[in-house]
Write an enzyme that holds these catalytic residues in place. Structure first.
Site, mmCIF file in Angstrom:
data_model
loop_
_atom_site.group_PDB
_atom_site.id
_atom_site.type_symbol
_atom_site.label_atom_id
_atom_site.label_comp_id
_atom_site.label_asym_id
_atom_site.label_seq_id
_atom_site.Cartn_x
_atom_site.Cartn_y
_atom_site.Cartn_z
ATOM 1 N N HIS A 220 0.877 -1.187 0.000
ATOM 2 C CA HIS A 220 0.000 0.000 0.000
ATOM 3 C C HIS A 220 0.909 1.232 0.000
ATOM 4 C CE1 HIS A 220 -3.464 2.443 0.621
ATOM 5 N NE2 HIS A 220 -3.712 2.220 1.905
ATOM 6 N N HIS A 259 -2.279 -2.437 -9.403
ATOM 7 C CA HIS A 259 -3.272 -1.833 -8.511
ATOM 8 C C HIS A 259 -4.489 -2.732 -8.465
ATOM 9 C CE1 HIS A 259 -5.970 1.193 -6.798
ATOM 10 N NE2 HIS A 259 -4.874 1.850 -6.463
ATOM 11 N N ASP A 313 2.376 5.622 -6.516
ATOM 12 C CA ASP A 313 3.661 5.557 -5.805
ATOM 13 C C ASP A 313 4.865 5.537 -6.738
ATOM 14 O OD1 ASP A 313 2.612 5.506 -3.199
ATOM 15 O OD2 ASP A 313 2.178 3.370 -3.336
HETATM 16 C C1 LIG Z 1 -1.167 3.680 -2.846
HETATM 17 C C2 LIG Z 1 -1.303 2.284 -3.204
HETATM 18 O O1 LIG Z 1 -1.591 1.502 -2.345
HETATM 19 S S1 LIG Z 1 -1.071 1.853 -4.824
HETATM 20 C C3 LIG Z 1 -0.396 0.203 -4.744
HETATM 21 C C4 LIG Z 1 0.980 0.249 -4.163
HETATM 22 N N1 LIG Z 1 1.609 -1.071 -4.136
HETATM 23 C C5 LIG Z 1 2.599 -1.402 -4.967
HETATM 24 O O2 LIG Z 1 3.038 -0.640 -5.821
HETATM 25 C C6 LIG Z 1 3.183 -2.781 -4.745
HETATM 26 C C7 LIG Z 1 3.315 -3.543 -6.045
HETATM 27 N N2 LIG Z 1 2.005 -3.942 -6.557
HETATM 28 C C8 LIG Z 1 1.360 -5.059 -6.048
HETATM 29 O O3 LIG Z 1 1.870 -5.769 -5.191
HETATM 30 C C9 LIG Z 1 -0.018 -5.377 -6.601
HETATM 31 O O4 LIG Z 1 -0.166 -4.860 -7.890
HETATM 32 C C10 LIG Z 1 -1.145 -4.890 -5.683
HETATM 33 C C11 LIG Z 1 -1.026 -5.562 -4.311
HETATM 34 C C12 LIG Z 1 -1.109 -3.395 -5.508
HETATM 35 C C13 LIG Z 1 -2.495 -5.261 -6.288
HETATM 36 O O5 LIG Z 1 -2.463 -6.605 -6.473
HETATM 37 P P1 LIG Z 1 -3.711 -7.525 -6.794
HETATM 38 O O6 LIG Z 1 -4.918 -6.762 -7.106
HETATM 39 O O7 LIG Z 1 -3.834 -8.484 -5.656
HETATM 40 O O8 LIG Z 1 -3.230 -8.202 -8.125
HETATM 41 P P2 LIG Z 1 -2.733 -9.677 -8.295
HETATM 42 O O9 LIG Z 1 -1.717 -10.016 -7.248
HETATM 43 O O10 LIG Z 1 -3.944 -10.538 -8.362
HETATM 44 O O11 LIG Z 1 -1.983 -9.601 -9.677
HETATM 45 C C14 LIG Z 1 -2.544 -9.927 -10.946
HETATM 46 C C15 LIG Z 1 -1.400 -10.347 -11.848
HETATM 47 O O12 LIG Z 1 -0.525 -9.241 -12.041
HETATM 48 C C16 LIG Z 1 0.782 -9.521 -11.517
HETATM 49 N N3 LIG Z 1 1.252 -8.356 -10.789
HETATM 50 C C17 LIG Z 1 0.538 -7.569 -9.941
HETATM 51 N N4 LIG Z 1 1.300 -6.587 -9.457
HETATM 52 C C18 LIG Z 1 2.513 -6.748 -10.008
HETATM 53 C C19 LIG Z 1 3.728 -6.055 -9.854
HETATM 54 N N5 LIG Z 1 3.811 -4.997 -9.044
HETATM 55 N N6 LIG Z 1 4.782 -6.471 -10.553
HETATM 56 C C20 LIG Z 1 4.692 -7.546 -11.356
HETATM 57 N N7 LIG Z 1 3.566 -8.251 -11.523
HETATM 58 C C21 LIG Z 1 2.494 -7.861 -10.862
HETATM 59 C C22 LIG Z 1 0.577 -10.697 -10.564
HETATM 60 O O13 LIG Z 1 1.766 -11.446 -10.430
HETATM 61 C C23 LIG Z 1 -0.523 -11.448 -11.246
HETATM 62 O O14 LIG Z 1 0.033 -12.174 -12.321
HETATM 63 P P3 LIG Z 1 -0.543 -13.650 -12.705
HETATM 64 O O15 LIG Z 1 -1.972 -13.431 -13.080
HETATM 65 O O16 LIG Z 1 0.323 -14.074 -13.855
HETATM 66 O O17 LIG Z 1 -0.376 -14.466 -11.474
HETATM 67 O O1 LIG Z 2 -6.893 2.472 -3.688
HETATM 68 C C1 LIG Z 2 -5.997 1.681 -3.345
HETATM 69 O O2 LIG Z 2 -6.188 0.449 -3.192
HETATM 70 C C2 LIG Z 2 -4.627 2.166 -3.105
HETATM 71 C C3 LIG Z 2 -4.396 3.564 -3.562
HETATM 72 O O3 LIG Z 2 -4.131 3.804 -4.718
HETATM 73 C C4 LIG Z 2 -4.520 4.622 -2.589
HETATM 74 O O4 LIG Z 2 -4.875 4.371 -1.435
HETATM 75 O O5 LIG Z 2 -4.261 5.794 -2.945
#
Ligand SMILES: CC(=O)SCCNC(=O)CCNC(=O)[C@H](O)C(C)(C)COP(=O)(O)OP(=O)(O)OC[C@H]1O[C@@H](n2cnc3c(N)ncnc32)[C@H](O)[C@@H]1OP(=O)(O)O
Ligand SMILES: O=C([O-])CC(=O)C(=O)O
Length: 377
Positions: A220, A259, A313
């Protein structure tokens, strides 16, 4: 087969008038107004008040709120002592979590959960978050704490309290825009956590302390710092493509991309990219921006089809770095902005409160017998 909404994906648990997101088209609006318009025209103070009130404020309402924020900028001496006594080298999000919880001990109104009480505490917390985070930064660096000034904007005053020097108008505005972009984002994990705590009719400080804990994680809010770690690990732009290709080949997660809701560019990342580029162009392109450009290109080419694009981010850290903010403080800065969204959401939800209590499919043993400790193998 029972359907489980793992991660509560797509589960609708309440109504809200604050924020709308269309993840497939990359649209974000607050009170129906696109985020780009807020970023271009508004301020942290105005968006905070708009979300608390549920409408665009009049000039008089905004002036009164601004005066109230300014009047509440100072933090109690007892809290400053606690911040100064914190161990060196802790993560600032640990420090923030403790400081906000402690602030609650010092507030005689802390346990007031009436709508008016929640609102009064919200305004104070919005004002004081900036002072607390700047104080944590200075204390961790062994520097004297700088008292807030009342003649600067919320964003400008934060930068002033950080360095002891008044920022330029351009720096203050750039930081203000970054705050505006982070104020609210629907039912993200930390807002949901704040609401879950509020739904038990717990107090504002407990709601916000638990939200800080949720924001801290690298999936997050913690991702902005993790992006900067990645940039430092890459080192120079010529190494970016090979670095990211290897990570993707190894099925490793790239920080700052992907995301739960956006399956296209997060619109905030587009605004921040423009500012990151602007900042980088000032003195010739900075390494950070060039590395991010390459990573974005490779990610979109390789896994864009899976809906993986830069999120908020991804570019924020390069903007913060240029403003003299250290990477450990990127997530606290996120909290500095998100405090308004957390408070507005808690206030909105508790107007028509219902205890949040989801369920799990039980997959454990049934009809097992208790075996006395001495009889276990
Ligand atoms: C302000 C915020 O909170 S914005 C988010 C900030 N977080 C990040 O930047 C951390 C990196 N990103 C992640 O970990 C994820 O994208 C999350 C947790 C934000 C969202 O994940 P989810 O909705 O659970 O997506 P999920 O894990 O189901 O991913 C779907 C597919 O995309 C891939 N994927 C998702 N995020 C990423 C990533 N950052 N890098 C590479 N591959 C990714 C997964 O491996 C999955 O692939 P598959 O279908 O071949 O198995
Ligand atoms: O909406 C989300 O899951 C994460 C995000 O981008 C935020 O909190 O700004």
């Amino acid at each position: 087969m029972t359907n489980i909404a793992k991660g509560l994906e797509g589960v609708l648990f309440t109504e809200s008038k604050l924020t709308f997101i269309n993840g497939t088209e990359g649209i974000l609006t607050h009170l129906g107004i696109p985020i780009q318009e807020w970023a271009e025209n508004s301020t942290f103070e105005e968006l905070s008040l708009a979300l608390l009130n549920g409408h665009l404020p009049t000039a008089a309402e905004l002036a009164a709120f601004d005066a109230e924020l300014k009047a509440n900028r100072a933090i109690p001496e007892a809290l400053i002592s606690v911040i100064q006594a914190m161990p060196k080298g802790i993560h600032p999000m640990q420090a923030l979590r403790t400081a906000v919880s402690y602030l609650g001990l010092l507030d005689p109104q802390a346990e007031d959960t009436s709508p008016e009480g929640r609102r009064a505490i919200a305004t104070r917390m919005i004002a004081q978050f900036a002072t607390i985070i700047a104080a944590i930064n200075r204390a961790q660096d062994g520097q004297a704490i700088v008292a807030p000034r009342m003649d600067l904007t919320h964003a400008g005053n934060y930068l002033y309290m950080l360095s002891g020097k008044e920022p330029t108008a351009e720096q203050a505005r750039l930081f203000d825009i970054a705050l505006v972009l982070h104020v609210d984002h629907g039912m993200n994990a930390s807002t949901f956590t704040a609401i879950a705590t509020a739904s038990t009719l717990s107090d504002m400080y407990s709601c916000i302390t638990s939200a800080i804990g949720a924001l801290k994680g690298p999936l997050h809010g913690g991702a902005n710092e993790a992006v900067m770690d990645m940039l430092d690990e890459v080192g120079t732009p010529d190494k970016a493509e090979a670095y990211i290709t290897k990570k993707l080949d190894n099925k490793e997660k790239i920080m700052g991309v992907g995301h739960r809701v956006y399956k296209y560019f997060d619109p905030r990342s587009r605004v921040l990219r423009d500012y990151a580029e602007h900042v980088a162009n000032k003195e010739g392109k900075s390494n950070y921006y060039q590395i991010l450009e390459t990573i974005e290109k490779v990610v979109v080419d390789r896994i864009g089809a899976k809906g993986i694009y830069p999120n908020v981010d991804f570019y924020s850290g390069t903007v913060y770095s240029d403003l003299g903010i250290k990477k450990e403080f990127f997530t606290p800065i996120f909290a500095l902005a998100r405090i308004s969204g957390w408070c507005a959401s808690v206030i909105e939800y508790t107007r028509d409160n219902r205890l949040l209590r989801p369920d799990a499919v039980y997959t454990g043993e049934r009809d097992a017998k208790y075996v006395k400790l001495q009889d276990r193998g």
